[in-house]
Scaffold this motif. Structure first.
Motif, PDB file in Angstrom:
ATOM      1  N   GLU A 236       2.439  16.620   0.313  1.00  0.00           N
ATOM      2  CA  GLU A 236       2.762  15.331  -0.296  1.00  0.00           C
ATOM      3  C   GLU A 236       4.244  15.014  -0.146  1.00  0.00           C
TER       4      GLU A 236
ATOM      5  N   LEU B  26       6.921   8.136   4.514  1.00  0.00           N
ATOM      6  CA  LEU B  26       6.853   6.767   4.003  1.00  0.00           C
ATOM      7  C   LEU B  26       8.254   6.216   3.726  1.00  0.00           C
TER       8      LEU B  26
ATOM      9  N   GLN C 238       2.027   6.971  -6.674  1.00  0.00           N
ATOM     10  CA  GLN C 238       1.007   7.963  -7.005  1.00  0.00           C
ATOM     11  C   GLN C 238       1.541   9.384  -6.850  1.00  0.00           C
ATOM     12  N   ILE C 239       2.222   9.605  -5.751  1.00  0.00           N
ATOM     13  CA  ILE C 239       2.752  10.956  -5.505  1.00  0.00           C
ATOM     14  C   ILE C 239       3.867  11.281  -6.491  1.00  0.00           C
TER      15      ILE C 239
ATOM     16  N   ARG D 246       1.217   4.265  -2.860  1.00  0.00           N
ATOM     17  CA  ARG D 246       1.088   5.689  -2.563  1.00  0.00           C
ATOM     18  C   ARG D 246       2.334   6.462  -3.008  1.00  0.00           C
TER      19      ARG D 246
ATOM     20  N   GLU E  42       4.516  13.682   3.213  1.00  0.00           N
ATOM     21  CA  GLU E  42       3.984  12.317   3.258  1.00  0.00           C
ATOM     22  C   GLU E  42       4.977  11.321   2.680  1.00  0.00           C
ATOM     23  N   ILE E  43       5.546  11.648   1.536  1.00  0.00           N
ATOM     24  CA  ILE E  43       6.477  10.720   0.907  1.00  0.00           C
ATOM     25  C   ILE E  43       7.742  10.572   1.752  1.00  0.00           C
TER      26      ILE E  43
ATOM     27  N   ALA F 188       0.827  -1.205   0.000  1.00  0.00           N
ATOM     28  CA  ALA F 188       0.000   0.000   0.000  1.00  0.00           C
ATOM     29  C   ALA F 188       0.866   1.263   0.000  1.00  0.00           C
ATOM     30  N   ASP F 189       1.966   1.200   0.748  1.00  0.00           N
ATOM     31  CA  ASP F 189       2.870   2.356   0.794  1.00  0.00           C
ATOM     32  C   ASP F 189       3.578   2.553  -0.544  1.00  0.00           C
TER      33      ASP F 189
END
Length: 339
Positions: A283, A290, A272-273, A269, A286-287, A265-266
């Protein structure tokens, strides 16, 4: 020694190590700085203006310093190495000018990039001048071995730029492929500066090989720490926006590791970013989280430390002396810097 007169050789870090390095290399840095200003004189005012702008934007002068220290480690004690040392700063500055054009950069080291002020054509041409001036200076030393080291390095760097361009926005690049890119783009010039210093200093085949290896591993460690700072650094310290590599579509080692080791899932994501047209500040945060959660930052730091150790191991053939200790301290410093 007037510390304020020195360029930003090493970024903020452990103060005792920083002060130790400064105390020993300060006179060399001042000598290098004076030679840079002298060699930037030109009958064409724009060349001097743009050249001094990029040179005055907080560069560390690491490459010319390493050339000088390498020559001294191999027994040289004069000052005729200064112009040759500046060659490696000129080549580095030329690549920065060209990189900013290719990357459409707006800032470099907290200041507007040269291309935003003078435009792309002027900046590309001044970069070309710095390359040409470097070769002209190197030829003046009349040593075909040094000239070959310089030309091999610039050729390899150009190839590295093309490989990086081809891999722009490529999340599938492997760790091995990425290490090849940063070796070509960053490490090869640092390695060449050390190797040229060994040749100039009369270090012989063994000394030349050792310092070439020292520079290569130091350069890789330096770039890997840059990679982590793009996720964990502070804009004020870095002199550029955190997440700049992500915005430019560059998958560096922390992200590459995360894409190989994070949860499914990570990874989705992250993809996607990374592949979105515009990456917003939230974002990037967020990245970064992660990537850190996946172990990408820790892994990259560990790899940088390993290359720093290899750099120091390459110096084993040289007897203990103050210059060797400075080179070892520099290898330690590149992995604990914050900018």
């Amino acid at each position: 020694m007037d510390v304020a007169a020195l360029p930003n050789f090493m970024p903020t870090g452990p103060e005792n190590l920083k002060e130790k390095i400064y105390a020993q290399v300060g006179p060399d840095l001042i000598r290098i700085e004076g030679e840079i200003n002298r060699l930037l004189d030109s009958d064409i005012p724009l060349i001097s203006v743009v050249g001094r702008y990029i040179m005055g934007s907080g560069g560390k002068r690491l490459r010319p310093l390493l050339m000088t220290l390498s020559a001294r480690l191999c027994g040289y004690s004069g000052k005729d190495d200064t112009s040759l040392a500046v060659v490696f700063e000129f080549v580095h500055a030329a690549t920065l000018l060209h990189d900013d054009v290719v990357d459409h950069a707006e800032f470099r080291r907290s200041r507007p990039s040269a291309n935003t002020i003078w435009g792309n054509p002027a900046v590309v041409l001044v970069g070309d001048f710095l390359y040409s001036k470097s070769i002209q200076i190197a030829v003046g030393y009349r040593d075909i071995r040094i000239l070959k080291v310089l030309l091999d390095a610039t050729t390899t760097m150009s190839e590295g730029e093309v490989v990086q361009l081809v891999n722009s926005d490529n999340l599938e690049i492997s760790e091995e492929e990425y290490l090849e890119v940063i070796t070509r783009k960053t490490a090869v010039l640092i390695s060449a500066a050390c190797q040229a210093g060994a040749i100039f200093g009369g270090g012989g085949a063994a000394g030349e090989k050792a310092l070439k290896a020292y520079g290569r591993n130091l350069g890789i460690a330096f770039q890997l720490i840059d990679d982590t700072l793009d996720f964990t650094g502070e804009t004020e310290e870095l002199g550029k926006t955190v997440g700049n590599d992500l915005k430019e579509g560059k998958a560096t080692l922390p992200l590459i590791y995360a894409m190989q080791n994070a949860k499914a899932a990570d990874r989705l994501r992250l993809r996607q970013i990374f592949t979105s047209e515009l990456i917003e500040a939230e974002e990037i945060a967020e990245i970064s989280n992660l990537v850190e959660k996946s172990g990408g930052i820790e892994y990259t730091n560990n790899q940088a430390c390993a290359h720093s150790l290899r750099a120091k191991e390459a110096l084993r053939i040289f007897p203990r002396c103050p210059v060797k200790e400075i080179l070892e301290d520099i290898a330690d410093y590149v992995i604990c810097r914050r900018a």
